[in-house]
Every structure is written in C-alpha cells, then in structure tokens.
Write an enzyme that holds these catalytic residues in place. Structure first.
Site, PDB file in Angstrom:
ATOM      1  N   GLY A 177       0.793  -1.226   0.000  1.00  0.00           N
ATOM      2  CA  GLY A 177       0.000   0.000   0.000  1.00  0.00           C
ATOM      3  C   GLY A 177       0.821   1.269   0.000  1.00  0.00           C
ATOM      4  N   VAL A 178       1.673   1.456  -1.007  1.00  0.00           N
ATOM      5  CA  VAL A 178       2.526   2.643  -1.036  1.00  0.00           C
ATOM      6  C   VAL A 178       1.721   3.926  -1.213  1.00  0.00           C
ATOM      7  CG1 VAL A 178       4.558   1.384  -1.831  1.00  0.00           C
ATOM      8  CG2 VAL A 178       3.011   2.402  -3.510  1.00  0.00           C
ATOM      9  N   GLY A 179       0.493   3.813  -1.738  1.00  0.00           N
ATOM     10  CA  GLY A 179      -0.361   4.990  -1.819  1.00  0.00           C
ATOM     11  C   GLY A 179      -0.805   5.483  -0.455  1.00  0.00           C
ATOM     12  N   ASP A 180      -0.622   4.659   0.571  1.00  0.00           N
ATOM     13  CA  ASP A 180      -0.885   5.050   1.955  1.00  0.00           C
ATOM     14  C   ASP A 180       0.410   5.299   2.732  1.00  0.00           C
ATOM     15  OD1 ASP A 180      -3.758   4.986   2.273  1.00  0.00           O
ATOM     16  OD2 ASP A 180      -3.642   2.824   2.007  1.00  0.00           O
ATOM     17  N   THR A 181       1.341   4.352   2.651  1.00  0.00           N
ATOM     18  CA  THR A 181       2.520   4.448   3.502  1.00  0.00           C
ATOM     19  C   THR A 181       3.464   5.567   3.088  1.00  0.00           C
ATOM     20  OG1 THR A 181       3.573   2.696   2.191  1.00  0.00           O
ATOM     21  CG2 THR A 181       2.443   2.036   4.214  1.00  0.00           C
TER      22      THR A 181
END
Length: 417
Positions: A177-181
C-alpha cells in the site's frame, strides 16, 4: 531493547485522529521513536481493526494484523466527536499536545469546530497535519479536494500505475500500500520539520499532505522523462529507464534481480561471465549505449545466467555486483539479514497471548534508538488512564459515559471509581 532507554521523541505528545493506513502509519513512526501517541477512536473503533489478516484463533476478528502493525506503541481512547462533550474533552487534550494528525474528509474538522485556525488560537505551538487523497487548501486547492481516495486511487492518479507492469494496456498497482505508507512517510517528515521550527519559534503550522502528491513525488520517471523530453513513459516491467542491465534475469531454477548498469559494475560482470571483451564492444561501451542496446545486453546476460542456479549466481556475483534473490515471506523470516537488523520484532496478541510479528524500524538511531515496545491497543483500552491524566474526576468520567461521549471498556470500569 530495554524500555528504559531514552527515545528521540520522548516528551512529545501526539493526538492521533486517523484511521485506515496512511495516518496511523505516520503516527506509528512517531510512536516508535518515543512520542506519546493518543489514538482517538469512535465508539466502533478504527475500521482497520476489522481488516485482516487475523490469527487463526482470533474469534472476535477485531484486531487485524495491519492494524496491529500501524498502531503499535500507541494508547487508545474512545471519544464520539459528534458529541459536544467529547469535543470539549479533546480540546483539553490538545491544549497539552505538540502534534495533531487527522485524515478525515475535507471539511469534517471545520464542522466539528476543530479546524487548524481554532486549535492554533488555543495552542499556538501545535503542529497540525492532515493526510487526504488530494490535500487541503493550505497546499493549493485541488479540484479533487472533496474526492475520497484509497491507495489504488493515489497510485493511479499519482502516475505510479502508468509505469508499473509489462505493458500500457495492463496497468498494475504496486503490491503493497505505497499509496498510503508513502504519504504517511512524507507527513512524518513534514511534522518533524514543523516541530523543529516550533521549538525555535514557539509557532506551529499546518502540514498538508495529499496522497496523490506523495505518490507523484516517488514516481520520478514520470516527471523527469516528460519534463525533459515531452515523452510519456510507459511500463518497463522490472527495468529502469536509462539503466541496463537492471532487471530480473533467468537462472536454471528461478530468477534473480541484477543491476550492473554502470561501467565498473559492467566490467565486473563481464569478467565473472568470462567475457571481458564485452567491455570493449561498441554496443556496450557506455551506460547510455547499453541502454540503447538493452535487448542485446539481456540476450548476452541471460545466456550466461541460464546456465547457473540461483545459488551459484549468488556465490559468483554476490558482493561483486548488485544482485539478490527474490525473497518471499518465508524466505525473509529465515534470512539472517532481517534478524540481525531487528526487522521482525514481535508483540503479544491480546486475544490469544501468542507472539505475532510486525515490521521493524528501518531508521536505526545510534544514541536514541526507536523500539517496538507495546502492542496496538484494544478499543478504548486507555480511556480512563488518559482522561485521568487530563484531570477528569470520577463524576466527569461517569457523565461522559452516560452521555455517550465516551465508552469505558469493562476491563477499565473498576478504575473509574
């Protein structure tokens, strides 16, 4: 690690109004370094609690693995911010806080009367951070400000999906979830920068992070290619534009990741392959030549790597050129690197008492190391403790609970009296 060691953020108090992953990941980074993070949850709890993975014997299914990871080292209090009494209590907590982080939809905090201007008037040194899909007005009023977003939307609109995968017809989301982290990382960086300035000036500020902006910031190929050439880059699989060899290559029994795009690395690779003449081949003379003739580069390299096993390639190339096996979860848990670096610490699961693993702390500080010392909290586990610290007496605690402004867990009710 001993819990008695000093941490870099000891004495810093954070009010955490976030749910899901981006905000909790941000505040977990602060908690790992010693900040007192007070997680304020609605009566139903952070909805991430109810997403897996779950331990096989976790019958309540209210304490998922992602929640555990993103909320370790925090304390939890339940406040129903729809109730005026709960908002009054939150204001008392904010008066003594250094940082507030929220990821509500745009306008929610304004409707609660908890917007930055209001809070800054009460606590001028407060660093206030928000993480939203497309930011807030402080950083520039996006036409998408009111759009909801998840990780996949941030990856799509931040450009990352346009360069991920094997072809333009099948855009691929990065598996984690790089769009979050990544927005959480940028928020933590912005918060610490603002906190440093507040320590000098006594004045806090608003830290405005958009998930889409954060993804764009790590999609350097998108910006750099179009900004310099006007060309729209597309997916290259595991390759990196301008670099060759830089890809996965075939072995007899699998694949390995290999990067030898610069002249010194290419020369070492050619020597190990027993083909030193490749260094003088005009097709491969420079980094740029090897990129332009990358098909020929990979033909030569794969012809050699296919004759070796993964283990043999590691033996021949490990420590000489950048190379690594493709490790899955089981491999990582068995690998000595991650054990030596304390990247797989354990905490106790509250429902079954077993040790469960969470990701470790990648930034290793020599004098004030961070630590994963405390599991993620149960819903409202520290409500009484925190409200007592804020000066509320038994009558006030009871009145808040009776009004539905807070929920006191049965395990803590004996401490109210």
């Amino acid at each position: 690690m001993s819990t008695s060691r000093r941490r870099a953020l000891d004495g810093v108090r954070v009010i955490d109004l976030t749910q899901a992953l981006a905000g909790p990941f941000c505040t977990s980074l602060l908690a790992d370094q010693g900040a007192d993070v007070i997680k304020v949850e609605p009566p139903r709890g952070d909805f991430l609690r109810y997403a897996g993975p779950f331990a096989s014997d976790d019958e309540p299914r209210d304490y998922g693995g992602v929640f555990q990871s993103a909320n370790r080292n925090k304390r939890s209090i339940v406040l129903d911010l729809k109730k005026p009494d709960a908002r009054d209590v939150l204001l008392r907590l904010i008066d003594d806080a250094d940082i507030l982080v929220e990821n509500f939809s745009a306008g929610v905090m304004d409707r609660f009367g908890l917007d930055y201007d209001t809070l800054a008037a009460r606590n001028p040194r407060l660093v206030y951070a928000s993480i939203r899909g497309f930011g807030d007005k402080t950083g520039g009023h996006s036409p998408y400000r009111d759009w909801p977003a998840f990780d996949i939307v941030a990856q799509a609109m931040g450009g990352l999906m346009s360069i991920t995968g094997t072809d333009a017809e099948h855009p691929v989301r990065v598996g984690s979830g790089v769009g979050d982290t990544v927005p959480g990382l940028f928020a933590a960086f912005g918060i610490l920068a603002a906190l440093r300035d507040a320590e000098r000036t006594g004045q806090g500020q608003y830290v405005d992070v958009a998930m889409a902006d954060a993804v764009l910031a790590i999609s350097e190929v998108v910006v750099n290619t179009y900004g310099h050439t006007g060309r729209v880059p597309g997916p290259l699989g595991n390759q990196l534009q301008g670099f060759a060899p830089f890809d996965t290559v075939q072995a007899q029994d699998g694949v390995v990741a290999l990067g030898a795009p610069h002249n010194p690395q290419w020369a070492k690779l050619a020597a190990v392959m027993g083909q030193p003449e490749l260094v003088d081949d005009p097709r491969f003379a420079t980094d740029h030549d090897r990129w332009l003739n990358r098909d020929a580069v990979y033909e030569v390299v794969n012809a050699w790597t296919r004759t070796r096993t993964v283990a043999e390639l590691i033996e021949l190339l490990g420590g000489k050129v950048p190379l690594g096996p493709i490790l899955d979860a089981a491999d990582i848990f068995a690998d000595p690197h991650f054990r030596a670096r304390d990247m797989l610490p354990t905490v106790t699961h509250p429902h079954n008492g077993r040790a469960v693993t969470v990701p470790g702390i990648p930034a290793k500080l020599s004098r004030t190391p961070g630590a994963v010392e405390r599991r993620a909290p149960l819903i409202g586990e520290h409500t009484v403790e925190i409200l007592r610290e804020a000066g509320l007496d038994t009558a006030e605690l009871t009145a808040l609970a009776d009004a539905g402004a807070t929920v006191i867990p049965s395990s803590a009710q004996e401490h109210v009296a």
